[in-house]
Design a protein around this motif. Structure first.
Motif, PDB file in Angstrom:
ATOM      1  N   VAL A   1       0.921  -1.184  -0.004  1.00 52.35           N
ATOM      2  CA  VAL A   1      -0.038  -0.138  -0.023  1.00 52.35           C
ATOM      3  C   VAL A   1       0.805   1.022   0.032  1.00 52.35           C
ATOM      4  O   VAL A   1       1.956   1.243   0.768  1.00 52.35           O
ATOM      5  CB  VAL A   1      -0.919  -0.208   1.307  1.00 52.35           C
ATOM      6  CG1 VAL A   1      -1.907   1.076   1.276  1.00 52.35           C
ATOM      7  CG2 VAL A   1      -1.977  -1.103   1.264  1.00 52.35           C
ATOM      8  N   SER A   2       0.464   2.181  -1.002  1.00 55.87           N
ATOM      9  CA  SER A   2       1.194   3.431  -0.722  1.00 55.87           C
ATOM     10  C   SER A   2       1.355   4.210   0.502  1.00 55.87           C
ATOM     11  O   SER A   2       0.287   4.144   1.436  1.00 55.87           O
ATOM     12  CB  SER A   2       0.901   4.465  -1.925  1.00 55.87           C
ATOM     13  OG  SER A   2      -0.522   4.998  -1.643  1.00 55.87           O
ATOM     14  N   ARG A   3       2.143   5.176   0.725  1.00 55.29           N
ATOM     15  CA  ARG A   3       2.040   5.948   1.930  1.00 55.29           C
ATOM     16  C   ARG A   3       0.740   6.851   1.764  1.00 55.29           C
ATOM     17  O   ARG A   3       0.189   7.006   3.049  1.00 55.29           O
ATOM     18  CB  ARG A   3       3.385   6.826   1.876  1.00 55.29           C
ATOM     19  CG  ARG A   3       3.448   7.801   3.127  1.00 55.29           C
ATOM     20  CD  ARG A   3       4.627   8.934   2.915  1.00 55.29           C
ATOM     21  NE  ARG A   3       4.458   9.642   4.267  1.00 55.29           N
ATOM     22  CZ  ARG A   3       3.896  10.521   4.481  1.00 55.29           C
ATOM     23  NH1 ARG A   3       2.795  11.082   3.667  1.00 55.29           N
ATOM     24  NH2 ARG A   3       4.078  11.414   5.543  1.00 55.29           N
ATOM     25  N   ALA A   4       0.423   7.411   0.738  1.00 57.49           N
ATOM     26  CA  ALA A   4      -0.590   8.181   0.799  1.00 57.49           C
ATOM     27  C   ALA A   4      -1.977   7.547   1.149  1.00 57.49           C
ATOM     28  O   ALA A   4      -2.809   8.094   1.679  1.00 57.49           O
ATOM     29  CB  ALA A   4      -0.726   8.886  -0.866  1.00 57.49           C
ATOM     30  N   ASP A   5      -2.130   6.374   0.439  1.00 57.55           N
ATOM     31  CA  ASP A   5      -3.435   5.510   0.880  1.00 57.55           C
ATOM     32  C   ASP A   5      -3.230   5.256   2.244  1.00 57.55           C
ATOM     33  O   ASP A   5      -4.445   5.208   3.000  1.00 57.55           O
ATOM     34  CB  ASP A   5      -3.315   4.000   0.112  1.00 57.55           C
ATOM     35  CG  ASP A   5      -3.557   4.293  -1.405  1.00 57.55           C
ATOM     36  OD1 ASP A   5      -4.154   5.533  -1.774  1.00 57.55           O
ATOM     37  OD2 ASP A   5      -3.364   3.702  -2.300  1.00 57.55           O
ATOM     38  N   THR A   6      -2.124   4.788   2.787  1.00 64.76           N
ATOM     39  CA  THR A   6      -1.948   4.489   4.228  1.00 64.76           C
ATOM     40  C   THR A   6      -2.485   5.547   5.112  1.00 64.76           C
ATOM     41  O   THR A   6      -3.190   5.619   6.349  1.00 64.76           O
ATOM     42  CB  THR A   6      -0.653   3.996   4.704  1.00 64.76           C
ATOM     43  OG1 THR A   6      -0.253   2.657   3.813  1.00 64.76           O
ATOM     44  CG2 THR A   6      -0.569   3.644   5.917  1.00 64.76           C
ATOM     45  N   TYR A   7      -1.730   6.784   4.795  1.00 61.76           N
ATOM     46  CA  TYR A   7      -1.715   7.909   5.571  1.00 61.76           C
ATOM     47  C   TYR A   7      -3.637   8.176   5.607  1.00 61.76           C
ATOM     48  O   TYR A   7      -4.256   8.749   6.602  1.00 61.76           O
ATOM     49  CB  TYR A   7      -1.192   9.173   4.815  1.00 61.76           C
ATOM     50  CG  TYR A   7      -1.479  10.390   5.738  1.00 61.76           C
ATOM     51  CD1 TYR A   7      -0.570  10.806   6.620  1.00 61.76           C
ATOM     52  CD2 TYR A   7      -2.440  11.437   5.235  1.00 61.76           C
ATOM     53  CE1 TYR A   7      -0.550  11.944   7.563  1.00 61.76           C
ATOM     54  CE2 TYR A   7      -2.474  12.659   6.022  1.00 61.76           C
ATOM     55  CZ  TYR A   7      -1.604  12.889   7.106  1.00 61.76           C
ATOM     56  OH  TYR A   7      -1.646  13.977   7.693  1.00 61.76           O
ATOM     57  N   ALA A   8      -4.025   8.223   4.358  1.00 60.68           N
ATOM     58  CA  ALA A   8      -5.777   8.544   4.290  1.00 60.68           C
ATOM     59  C   ALA A   8      -6.410   7.748   5.209  1.00 60.68           C
ATOM     60  O   ALA A   8      -7.258   8.253   5.918  1.00 60.68           O
ATOM     61  CB  ALA A   8      -6.278   8.238   2.853  1.00 60.68           C
ATOM     62  N   VAL A   9      -6.103   6.312   5.303  1.00 66.23           N
ATOM     63  CA  VAL A   9      -6.734   5.526   6.091  1.00 66.23           C
ATOM     64  C   VAL A   9      -6.553   5.531   7.660  1.00 66.23           C
ATOM     65  O   VAL A   9      -7.322   5.946   8.418  1.00 66.23           O
ATOM     66  CB  VAL A   9      -6.432   3.973   5.865  1.00 66.23           C
ATOM     67  CG1 VAL A   9      -6.778   3.202   6.975  1.00 66.23           C
ATOM     68  CG2 VAL A   9      -6.886   3.664   4.666  1.00 66.23           C
ATOM     69  N   LEU A  10      -5.357   5.960   8.005  1.00 64.63           N
ATOM     70  CA  LEU A  10      -4.926   6.354   9.342  1.00 64.63           C
ATOM     71  C   LEU A  10      -5.718   7.854   9.874  1.00 64.63           C
ATOM     72  O   LEU A  10      -6.277   7.849  11.154  1.00 64.63           O
ATOM     73  CB  LEU A  10      -3.578   6.715   9.532  1.00 64.63           C
ATOM     74  CG  LEU A  10      -2.992   5.267   9.477  1.00 64.63           C
ATOM     75  CD1 LEU A  10      -1.186   5.483   9.543  1.00 64.63           C
ATOM     76  CD2 LEU A  10      -3.353   4.510  10.562  1.00 64.63           C
ATOM     77  N   VAL A  11      -5.880   8.604   9.095  1.00 66.78           N
ATOM     78  CA  VAL A  11      -6.595  10.042   9.223  1.00 66.78           C
ATOM     79  C   VAL A  11      -7.883   9.458   9.626  1.00 66.78           C
ATOM     80  O   VAL A  11      -8.542  10.296  10.467  1.00 66.78           O
ATOM     81  CB  VAL A  11      -6.389  10.935   8.083  1.00 66.78           C
ATOM     82  CG1 VAL A  11      -7.334  12.179   8.099  1.00 66.78           C
ATOM     83  CG2 VAL A  11      -5.090  11.405   7.971  1.00 66.78           C
ATOM     84  N   GLU A  12      -8.673   8.848   8.942  1.00 66.41           N
ATOM     85  CA  GLU A  12     -10.287   8.496   9.378  1.00 66.41           C
ATOM     86  C   GLU A  12     -10.311   7.612  10.368  1.00 66.41           C
ATOM     87  O   GLU A  12     -11.462   7.432  10.637  1.00 66.41           O
ATOM     88  CB  GLU A  12     -10.765   8.207   7.746  1.00 66.41           C
ATOM     89  CG  GLU A  12     -10.997   9.081   6.820  1.00 66.41           C
ATOM     90  CD  GLU A  12     -11.585  10.237   7.257  1.00 66.41           C
ATOM     91  OE1 GLU A  12     -12.609  10.142   7.625  1.00 66.41           O
ATOM     92  OE2 GLU A  12     -11.100  11.446   6.881  1.00 66.41           O
ATOM     93  N   LEU A  13      -9.122   6.800  10.700  1.00 72.30           N
ATOM     94  CA  LEU A  13      -9.304   5.799  11.582  1.00 72.30           C
ATOM     95  C   LEU A  13     -10.108   6.138  13.151  1.00 72.30           C
ATOM     96  O   LEU A  13     -10.783   5.650  13.703  1.00 72.30           O
ATOM     97  CB  LEU A  13      -8.141   5.278  12.062  1.00 72.30           C
ATOM     98  CG  LEU A  13      -8.111   3.966  12.994  1.00 72.30           C
ATOM     99  CD1 LEU A  13      -8.927   2.834  12.529  1.00 72.30           C
ATOM    100  CD2 LEU A  13      -6.634   3.395  13.246  1.00 72.30           C
ATOM    101  N   GLY A  14      -9.578   7.365  13.577  1.00 72.76           N
ATOM    102  CA  GLY A  14     -10.241   7.667  14.714  1.00 72.76           C
ATOM    103  C   GLY A  14     -11.686   8.254  14.621  1.00 72.76           C
ATOM    104  O   GLY A  14     -12.506   7.524  15.559  1.00 72.76           O
ATOM    105  N   ASP A  15     -12.214   8.705  13.763  1.00 74.37           N
ATOM    106  CA  ASP A  15     -13.506   8.637  13.502  1.00 74.37           C
ATOM    107  C   ASP A  15     -14.501   7.761  13.108  1.00 74.37           C
ATOM    108  O   ASP A  15     -15.558   7.597  13.900  1.00 74.37           O
ATOM    109  CB  ASP A  15     -13.765   9.765  12.150  1.00 74.37           C
ATOM    110  CG  ASP A  15     -13.274  11.344  12.605  1.00 74.37           C
ATOM    111  OD1 ASP A  15     -13.360  11.875  13.614  1.00 74.37           O
ATOM    112  OD2 ASP A  15     -13.074  12.072  11.641  1.00 74.37           O
ATOM    113  N   VAL A  16     -13.944   6.570  12.532  1.00 76.00           N
ATOM    114  CA  VAL A  16     -14.482   5.577  12.408  1.00 76.00           C
ATOM    115  C   VAL A  16     -14.523   4.829  13.720  1.00 76.00           C
ATOM    116  O   VAL A  16     -15.785   4.239  14.241  1.00 76.00           O
ATOM    117  CB  VAL A  16     -13.725   4.540  11.267  1.00 76.00           C
ATOM    118  CG1 VAL A  16     -14.436   3.507  11.120  1.00 76.00           C
ATOM    119  CG2 VAL A  16     -13.900   5.363   9.836  1.00 76.00           C
ATOM    120  N   LEU A  17     -13.640   4.569  14.623  1.00 74.06           N
ATOM    121  CA  LEU A  17     -13.624   3.873  15.734  1.00 74.06           C
ATOM    122  C   LEU A  17     -14.566   4.700  16.729  1.00 74.06           C
ATOM    123  O   LEU A  17     -15.527   4.053  17.314  1.00 74.06           O
ATOM    124  CB  LEU A  17     -12.190   4.178  16.474  1.00 74.06           C
ATOM    125  CG  LEU A  17     -11.215   3.084  15.845  1.00 74.06           C
ATOM    126  CD1 LEU A  17      -9.861   3.432  16.446  1.00 74.06           C
ATOM    127  CD2 LEU A  17     -11.502   1.796  15.390  1.00 74.06           C
TER     128      LEU A  17
END
Length: 131
Positions: free
Chosen positions: A40-56
């Motif tokens: 997975v690219s850094r950009a894709d990984t970053y995008a997922v991590l940014v949303e993780l808190g809201d999703v949790l």
């Protein structure tokens, strides 16, 4: 490596206290490391991590705990004001004064129910004293 200092605590005895020697790792650091370990690219990984808190938060607000394989389980706890109520009918949501997110790291058990492994703890962890 993990680091500790010797500290005399309120019980009057010396204890090892874990310390951090550098600034906290950032979401960028985590994204870089995950991208390096996967396809997975850094950009894709970053995008997922940014949303993780809201999703949790959204999942927990809907009445669920969240178990992430290889990480652990997140869940909510709450406290009410004062010493509680005498009857269940008296207790209202407005009396909740504090909400916390709790976390239990993932672990595995052996045949005798003893904990045999815990995630997020390197099996080769070495403690080094710092002065």
């Amino acid at each position: 490596m993990a680091f500790f200092k010797k500290r005399k605590l309120s019980d009057g005895k010396w204890h090892a206290v874990a310390v951090n020697l550098d600034k906290p790792a950032t979401i960028d650091d985590v994204a870089d490391e995950l991208a390096a370990r996967s396809t997975v690219s850094r950009a894709d990984t970053y995008a997922v991590l940014v949303e993780l808190g809201d999703v949790l938060g959204q999942l927990m607000a809907s009445g669920r705990s969240v178990k992430l394989k290889g990480v652990g389980t997140f869940y909510l706890t709450c406290q009410t004001q004062g010493t509680g109520t005498d009857t269940p009918e008296e207790l209202t949501p407005e009396m909740i004064t504090d909400v916390k997110v709790r976390f239990i790291p993932e672990y595995s058990r052996g045949q005798r129910k003893q904990i045999t492994g815990r995630t997020m703890l390197d099996k080769w962890l070495e403690w080094i004293e710092v002065k």
